[in-house]
Write an enzyme that holds these catalytic residues in place. Structure first.
Site, mmCIF file in Angstrom:
data_model
loop_
_atom_site.group_PDB
_atom_site.id
_atom_site.type_symbol
_atom_site.label_atom_id
_atom_site.label_comp_id
_atom_site.label_asym_id
_atom_site.label_seq_id
_atom_site.Cartn_x
_atom_site.Cartn_y
_atom_site.Cartn_z
ATOM 1 N N LYS A 150 125.407 18.016 107.211
ATOM 2 C CA LYS A 150 126.519 18.719 106.564
ATOM 3 C C LYS A 150 127.475 19.358 107.563
ATOM 4 O O LYS A 150 128.682 19.424 107.300
ATOM 5 C CB LYS A 150 126.014 19.747 105.558
ATOM 6 C CG LYS A 150 125.057 20.797 106.053
ATOM 7 C CD LYS A 150 124.578 21.666 104.885
ATOM 8 C CE LYS A 150 123.561 22.703 105.341
ATOM 9 N NZ LYS A 150 122.278 22.090 105.755
ATOM 10 N N ASN A 173 128.871 27.925 106.135
ATOM 11 C CA ASN A 173 127.735 27.894 107.066
ATOM 12 C C ASN A 173 128.151 27.436 108.452
ATOM 13 O O ASN A 173 127.294 27.152 109.290
ATOM 14 C CB ASN A 173 126.658 26.940 106.509
ATOM 15 C CG ASN A 173 125.273 27.259 107.037
ATOM 16 O OD1 ASN A 173 124.880 28.417 107.107
ATOM 17 N ND2 ASN A 173 124.535 26.227 107.414
ATOM 18 N N HIS A 219 113.106 24.462 104.052
ATOM 19 C CA HIS A 219 113.206 25.825 103.504
ATOM 20 C C HIS A 219 112.290 26.041 102.301
ATOM 21 O O HIS A 219 112.616 26.825 101.404
ATOM 22 C CB HIS A 219 114.652 26.120 103.085
ATOM 23 C CG HIS A 219 115.662 25.904 104.165
ATOM 24 N ND1 HIS A 219 115.559 26.498 105.407
ATOM 25 C CD2 HIS A 219 116.802 25.164 104.186
ATOM 26 C CE1 HIS A 219 116.586 26.134 106.143
ATOM 27 N NE2 HIS A 219 117.352 25.321 105.438
#
Length: 458
Positions: A150, A173, A219
């Site tokens: 990403k 981010n 995560h």
């Protein structure tokens, strides 16, 4: 700075005063909100707490107004500004929202639980940006998520738009916090890299183009299993209007399932299939099959925004890549040294291993799983491995039957060992397949340490 009229007169609690938290406080106060902020790190609190050494007599917990990125000053009270108080967040009653950084674990942090119990919404800076959109000049928003790729895709879309002369900025981010940046002029495009954590803290971001590259296990300590993590990614599309564009990579089952669920979008849905053959020879920083997928996604995005084929080609050829993402930082004695510190899970490391013929692989850190199975297809490219950090002993045990491996412990020792063993034509690759937090502040600090260790060889 981006601010919203909707914040004026409201009360916000802000937890965390690192980069995005500090920018959030400044934007909220500039927008006329009343803010109570806190961080467990005294140094971060001190940025917003007046010091007697500067002749400012108020202590912690007393309100002030704040006009800029500097510490608040009692004589600065611009008309329409809000108030800031730096104090522990013991009682959330009366607040309109609790704003937290993406690093706060919503599933375990007691303040997040307290906010839910008090009926206070828990949001992040991306949601505040979404609230500010109606006050901005006419614009479009691209939101890009996925377990891997990403950052590269976000930077590539941003670069192609700049090449085409379209006003654009990137945030989320990557890069500067979105609220800290100046609003774009008319017809600008905001390109946001969005982690699952940021999506969790967002309720109303209607992206003009939303992108999901892939979903692989990551995560999982923050979610109720892999399904919960995948559902977090899917929310990016749930927030979209039906007529807005969706771009989804379908190389993994969870992403393909999300794409099937969006079939009603019809012509507004673009699927990126794996294994598409492309001529990448003129794109020096976009080599390998994973970058073919990133490029295809970026091309789909900018085509949806009306960018011409000529400008797309120019952007792909001139893209310089990202720091710490397969970045060659030196070549000594015919040996290349490549920083891929941003590869924080095995799925991200696998294409890096496959991109070089003879690899001296530096791997390890804080593991996100118990295996390196995703990297196995590329093990034949590795001539020697050097394991570091918390995962070092476990990874050495996993790899010992597939390649020579030394558990060296530290990054500096790994660089020195790899340099001693490498021959002309080999590549020393830092691609850790792990988080950095056992030994470093973040992946950027790890990459900087790798560069310093490599440069010391000269």
């Amino acid at each position: 700075m981006i601010i919203a009229e909707a914040w004026r007169g409201k009360r916000y609690a802000v937890l965390g005063l690192a980069r995005s938290g500090a920018a959030t406080v400044r934007a909220l106060v500039a927008g006329g909100a009343q803010v109570v902020a806190w961080d467990s790190d005294e140094a971060k609190r001190d940025v917003f707490t007046p010091s007697p050494l500067r002749g400012e007599g108020r202590g912690e917990g007393q309100p002030s107004s704040i006009a800029s990125g500097t510490a608040p000053h009692p004589t600065l009270s611009p008309e329409g500004r809000g108030l800031l108080e730096v104090a522990p967040l013991d009682d959330l009653s009366g607040f309109d929202a609790l704003v937290v950084s993406p690093g706060v674990p919503l599933n375990t942090h007691p303040l997040a639980a307290a906010a839910r119990a008090a009926g206070v919404s828990v949001i992040g800076d991306i949601e505040l940006f979404a609230q500010a959109r109606e006050d901005l000049p006419q614009h479009m928003v691209v939101g890009i998520t996925g377990t891997n790729g990403k950052s590269t895709t976000t930077a590539l879309v941003h670069h192609i738009l700049k090449t085409a002369g379209i006003p654009t900025l990137m945030g989320g981010n990557i890069g500067l916090p979105i609220l800290e940046q100046e609003a774009l002029p008319e017809s600008g495009v905001y390109v946001l890299e969005l982690s699952s954590y940021q999506i969790d803290l967002t309720q109303a971001l209607d992206c003009d183009v939303a992108v999901l590259l892939n979903i692989t296990p990551d995560h999982l300590d923050r979610y109720d299993g892999f399904e919960g993590y995948a559902a977090s990614k899917a929310r990016l599309f749930a927030m979209q209007s039906a007529e807005h564009e969706a771009v989804i990579g379908i190389g993994d089952a969870p992403s393909a399932q999300i794409a099937r669920g969006l079939s009603a979008k019809g012509e507004h849905l673009t699927k990126i299939a794996p294994g598409v053959c492309m001529d990448q020879s003129s794109w020096p920083t976009l080599q390998g099959p994973h970058n073919a997928q990133n490029a295809l996604a970026a091309i789909a995005v900018v085509k949806a925004l009306g960018v011409s084929e000529v400008d797309i080609d120019r952007g792909l050829m001139s893209f310089t890549g990202l720091p710490h993402r397969m970045e060659q930082i030196a070549s000594y004695g015919g040996v290349a040294y490549v920083d891929d510190s941003k590869a924080t899970n095995p799925e991200s490391t696998a294409p890096a291993l496959a991109a070089f013929d003879r690899v001296h692989w530096i791997v390890g850190g804080r593991a996100k799983g118990d295996d390196l199975d995703a990297c196995k297809p590329a093990f034949g490219h590795v001539v020697h491995a050097y394991t570091i950090g918390e995962a070092g002993p476990k990874f050495a045990e996993i790899l010992k039957d597939s390649m020579p491996v030394d558990n060296v412990g530290t990054l500096d020792a790994a660089v020195r060992s790899a340099a001693a063993n490498a021959k002309p034509g080999d590549t020393v690759l830092l691609s850790p397949a792990c988080a950095s937090f056992d030994q470093f502040r973040d992946y950027e600090a790890r990459g900087a340490a790798f560069r310093a260790a490599v440069e010391s060889l000269a």
